[in-house]
Every structure is written in C-alpha cells, then in structure tokens.
Design a protein around this motif. Structure first.
Motif, PDB file in Angstrom:
ATOM      1  N   UNK A 109       0.840  -1.199   0.000  1.00 51.90           N
ATOM      2  CA  UNK A 109       0.000   0.000   0.000  1.00 51.90           C
ATOM      3  C   UNK A 109       0.874   1.248   0.000  1.00 51.90           C
ATOM      4  N   UNK A 110       1.890   1.251   0.836  1.00 53.06           N
ATOM      5  CA  UNK A 110       2.794   2.403   0.934  1.00 53.06           C
ATOM      6  C   UNK A 110       3.560   2.601  -0.376  1.00 53.06           C
ATOM      7  N   UNK A 111       4.009   1.506  -0.991  1.00 53.31           N
ATOM      8  CA  UNK A 111       4.769   1.583  -2.241  1.00 53.31           C
ATOM      9  C   UNK A 111       3.949   2.140  -3.401  1.00 53.31           C
ATOM     10  N   UNK A 112       2.629   1.984  -3.379  1.00 51.98           N
ATOM     11  CA  UNK A 112       1.781   2.405  -4.489  1.00 51.98           C
ATOM     12  C   UNK A 112       1.126   3.779  -4.292  1.00 51.98           C
ATOM     13  N   UNK A 113       1.479   4.476  -3.212  1.00 51.14           N
ATOM     14  CA  UNK A 113       0.884   5.799  -2.977  1.00 51.14           C
ATOM     15  C   UNK A 113       1.938   6.707  -2.359  1.00 51.14           C
ATOM     16  N   UNK A 114       2.329   7.718  -3.119  1.00 51.93           N
ATOM     17  CA  UNK A 114       3.386   8.618  -2.636  1.00 51.93           C
ATOM     18  C   UNK A 114       2.881   9.556  -1.537  1.00 51.93           C
ATOM     19  N   UNK A 115       1.569   9.770  -1.473  1.00 54.71           N
ATOM     20  CA  UNK A 115       0.985  10.669  -0.480  1.00 54.71           C
ATOM     21  C   UNK A 115       0.207   9.864   0.562  1.00 54.71           C
ATOM     22  N   UNK A 116       0.861   8.859   1.137  1.00 55.63           N
ATOM     23  CA  UNK A 116       0.189   7.938   2.049  1.00 55.63           C
ATOM     24  C   UNK A 116       0.317   8.396   3.493  1.00 55.63           C
ATOM     25  N   UNK A 134      -6.092  -7.729  12.193  1.00 53.95           N
ATOM     26  CA  UNK A 134      -6.197  -7.166  13.533  1.00 53.95           C
ATOM     27  C   UNK A 134      -5.862  -5.678  13.429  1.00 53.95           C
ATOM     28  N   UNK A 135      -6.813  -4.835  13.776  1.00 50.31           N
ATOM     29  CA  UNK A 135      -6.645  -3.386  13.623  1.00 50.31           C
ATOM     30  C   UNK A 135      -5.486  -2.816  14.414  1.00 50.31           C
ATOM     31  N   UNK A 136      -5.303  -3.262  15.633  1.00 50.68           N
ATOM     32  CA  UNK A 136      -4.211  -2.759  16.464  1.00 50.68           C
ATOM     33  C   UNK A 136      -2.862  -3.141  15.857  1.00 50.68           C
ATOM     34  N   UNK A 137      -2.768  -4.391  15.383  1.00 46.47           N
ATOM     35  CA  UNK A 137      -1.531  -4.847  14.755  1.00 46.47           C
ATOM     36  C   UNK A 137      -1.258  -4.037  13.486  1.00 46.47           C
ATOM     37  N   UNK A 138      -2.305  -3.785  12.692  1.00 44.87           N
ATOM     38  CA  UNK A 138      -2.144  -3.025  11.449  1.00 44.87           C
ATOM     39  C   UNK A 138      -1.652  -1.615  11.735  1.00 44.87           C
ATOM     40  N   UNK A 139      -2.221  -0.986  12.731  1.00 48.37           N
ATOM     41  CA  UNK A 139      -1.823   0.370  13.095  1.00 48.37           C
ATOM     42  C   UNK A 139      -0.364   0.413  13.543  1.00 48.37           C
ATOM     43  N   UNK A 140       0.044  -0.549  14.350  1.00 49.22           N
ATOM     44  CA  UNK A 140       1.432  -0.619  14.833  1.00 49.22           C
ATOM     45  C   UNK A 140       2.401  -0.816  13.666  1.00 49.22           C
ATOM     46  N   UNK A 141       2.063  -1.721  12.773  1.00 50.78           N
ATOM     47  CA  UNK A 141       2.923  -2.000  11.608  1.00 50.78           C
ATOM     48  C   UNK A 141       3.008  -0.774  10.720  1.00 50.78           C
ATOM     49  N   UNK A 142       1.877  -0.137  10.455  1.00 48.74           N
ATOM     50  CA  UNK A 142       1.841   1.040   9.581  1.00 48.74           C
ATOM     51  C   UNK A 142       2.707   2.155  10.155  1.00 48.74           C
ATOM     52  N   UNK A 143       2.630   2.358  11.450  1.00 45.19           N
ATOM     53  CA  UNK A 143       3.442   3.424  12.087  1.00 45.19           C
ATOM     54  C   UNK A 143       4.939   3.133  11.949  1.00 45.19           C
ATOM     55  N   UNK A 144       5.304   1.857  12.029  1.00 40.60           N
ATOM     56  CA  UNK A 144       6.711   1.479  11.877  1.00 40.60           C
ATOM     57  C   UNK A 144       7.202   1.674  10.439  1.00 40.60           C
ATOM     58  N   UNK A 145       6.329   1.385   9.480  1.00 43.21           N
ATOM     59  CA  UNK A 145       6.743   1.412   8.065  1.00 43.21           C
ATOM     60  C   UNK A 145       6.662   2.801   7.430  1.00 43.21           C
ATOM     61  N   UNK A 146       5.814   3.674   7.979  1.00 41.64           N
ATOM     62  CA  UNK A 146       5.682   5.010   7.387  1.00 41.64           C
ATOM     63  C   UNK A 146       6.934   5.840   7.652  1.00 41.64           C
ATOM     64  N   UNK A 147       7.324   6.623   6.648  1.00 44.39           N
ATOM     65  CA  UNK A 147       8.535   7.451   6.824  1.00 44.39           C
ATOM     66  C   UNK A 147       8.332   8.566   7.833  1.00 44.39           C
TER      67      UNK A 147
END
Length: 147
Positions: A109-116, A134-147
């Motif tokens: 998802x992050x790779x396909x959207x420059x304004x993510x 799992x929403x909590x897991x997704x949120x944690x992962x997203x925060x780690x992967x976002x620049x």
C-alpha cells in the motif's frame, strides 16, 4: 446478498433437522441478532460487514465468559460448551492475516501511494479487508513502516 448469513441459516436448518439443540440454539440466536441490525436500520438486509461484527462480538463475549470461568472453579461441562460456541463462531469468520502477511500488504500500500498516511492505510484495509486483519496490529505495523 449476505452470503455469511445465508450459510448460517442453512447450517441452522441442518442442525434443527439433525436435532442438534446446542448448535441450533447458538445459530438461531446469531441469526436473530444479525437480522435485527438491518431491520432496525430502515428495514433492509444486514450487510456482510455488520454480520462479521455481530459474529465477532458474540465470539468475544464467549471468550470473556470462558476466561472468567477458567479463573474460577466453574463446571467443566459449561466451560466446554463455551469453547464449542467459540469454534462455531470461528467457522464463520474469515481467517485473519498473520503479522508477516499484514506487513507485506501494508508495505505494498505504501509503495503504491506517494501521499500515504496512517488514515489512508487504515481506511483501505477497512474497505478491502474487513474482518481479515487485527486493527491494532495493522496500526502498529503502519506506524513502523511510514517514513
């Protein structure tokens, strides 16, 4: 068309024909609660997403009861019935993604959207993968992967 609800209704009919009172009781209650949502909201059919929420809520309640019972000296037969109930609910819920699968999906998802941002990621997951993560897991992962 709500395919999960239809499957539950079919299984309920089969359980009633087989005189399986426990399964029939669980499924009858579940069907009633699921259908009530649509009827109370404009007399419409309940959506798949709403159906999954009801099943998840029933499962969580059964798990909470199980946990309370295992902490006390509860009747083992009653505890077993709640464990069986949980497995019934699980049979209608989609398999949740594990951490690796969810990480790979969020990375894509992050790779396909420059304004993510976190909101866009969570919105996409909710719209495309309801009940499958799992929403909590997704949120944690997203925060780690976002620049």
């Amino acid at each position: 068309m709500n395919t999960i609800l239809n499957k539950i209704k079919e299984d309920n009919l089969k359980a009633r024909k087989e005189r399986n009172k426990f399964l029939s009781g669980v499924l009858t209650t579940l069907v009633g609660e699921i259908e009530m949502i649509g009827k109370n909201n404009g007399n419409r059919e309940t959506t798949e997403e709403e159906t999954l929420k009801v099943i998840t809520k029933f499962k969580k309640n059964a798990e909470d009861t199980c946990n309370l019972m295992s902490d006390s000296r509860a009747d083992s037969k009653e505890l077993e019935s709640y464990i069986e109930e949980i497995s019934i609910y699980d049979s209608y819920l989609p398999k949740k993604m594990n951490e690796e699968e969810l990480t790979n999906l969020i990375r894509d998802i992050i790779d396909h959207d420059s304004d993510i941002n976190i909101g866009k990621i969570m919105s996409f997951l909710k719209n495309q993968y309801t009940g499958k993560y799992d929403g909590k897991m997704a949120s944690t992962i997203a925060r780690k992967l976002l620049p």
